[in-house]
Design an enzyme around this catalytic site. Structure first.
Site: not given
Ligand code: NAD
Length: 267
Positions: A8, A11, A100, A122, A124, A155, A159, A165
């Site tokens: 990702g 992303g 999440t 996790a 978060n 959010h 999202k 999550g």
């Molecule tokens: P986003 O949509 O901006 O980014 C996701 C990225 O993953 C995209 O660039 C997409 O092209 C890529 N992707 C999708 N399928 C893929 C694959 N098979 N191989 C490689 N890349 C792939 O989303 P985001 O805002 O960056 O959030 C991503 C995830 O992280 C969500 O589930 C979000 O809820 C979670 N998140 C978690 C935390 C944490 O602290 N744990 C914090 C923020 C967001």
């Protein structure tokens, strides 16, 4: 030196992880992976991360990236993460999962791979939220059933999953602290003539608006007073820094399933 692969990579989170990682000692970017057909495959990973060229080109070949890397940091989607965890198990590489929106069955599937590899999962990765989990359990135990518990999360409009999550984890922490079963007491929407609030329900309400990075407030409301515990993320860098810290930590761990409380020594 730990060699990190980021899935990702372009992303919202992946780009910040690559940026933050560039300033941390003991870890370097060795692979940046995007989904097949992504327009930035073949480009340098530094661009989307706001960095000068890194020399690491964005690829859609996770197998090759993991063969050359030592740990995977994955913030993608539940479906993609399940596949990435399988590839990590094949290569015996640890994984940090920030994605999440998993169902219970999907979490169990990720857990299956931790016979072979270490995993930090996790919802978060910020220090503040993980400290909040600890504080919330203590407050809930001290107040017991006399105080109504409600969670409100907000959010950004992009999202995909709801409730967050983090809100779900807060609800789980609170229901465990209060000896309740979240499947029975969780209330995720209210509308119409719903009658009086039941004593033991735990409400979880969702706001989606603009570019809010992430906010969570837990209300403990009794007669004549209430406590509100709020966490506000100002930028995604708090999650990115936590993910990089988790990658360093998990690289030295035996196979098994861990969370950020383990990483931060909060258990
Ligand atoms: P986003 O949509 O901006 O980014 C996701 C990225 O993953 C995209 O660039 C997409 O092209 C890529 N992707 C999708 N399928 C893929 C694959 N098979 N191989 C490689 N890349 C792939 O989303 P985001 O805002 O960056 O959030 C991503 C995830 O992280 C969500 O589930 C979000 O809820 C979670 N998140 C978690 C935390 C944490 O602290 N744990 C914090 C923020 C967001």
């Amino acid at each position: 030196m730990i060699k990190a692969v980021v899935t990702g990579a372009t992303g919202r989170m992946g780009a910040r992880i690559i940026n933050v990682l560039s300033g941390v000692e003991g870890i370097s970017l060795s692979g940046a992976v995007e989904k097949k057909g992504h327009p930035l495959v073949g480009q340098d990973a530094g661009g989307p991360a706001g960095l000068p060229p890194t020399g690491v080109m964005i690829t859609d070949d996770l197998d090759a990236a993991l063969a050359a890397g030592s740990v995977l940091i994955d913030f993608t989607s539940p479906e993609a993460t399940l596949e990435h965890a399988r590839v990590c198990a094949d290569h015996h590489r640890p994984i940090v999962v920030g994605t999440t929106g998993f169902s219970k069955e999907e979490v169990a599937q990720v857990k299956k791979y931790t016979d072979k590899i270490s995993c930090v999962l996790a919802p978060n990765m910020s220090i503040g939220v993980n400290l909040s989990f600890k504080i919330l359990a203590e407050v809930a135990q001290a107040l017991g059933d006399d105080y109504d518990v409600e969670i409100v999360e907000a959010h950004h409009r992009m999202k995909k999953d709801a409730p967050s999550g983090t809100a779900m984890k807060m609800a789980q922490v609170l229901s465990t602290a209060l000896n309740r079963n979240l499947d029975e007491v969780g209330v995720f929407a209210r509308k119409g003539i719903i009658g009086e609030r039941s004593r033991k329900e735990i409400g979880v309400q969702t706001v989606r608006a603009g570019d809010i990075v992430g906010e969570h407030t837990v209300y403990f409301a009794g007669k004549g007073e209430r406590i509100e515990i709020t966490h506000r993320a100002h930028s995604r860098d708090t999650f990115a820094a936590g993910a990089v810290r988790a990658a360093l930590w998990v690289s030295a761990k035996k196979s098994g399933m861990y969370d950020m409380q383990d990483v931060l020594g909060l258990k």
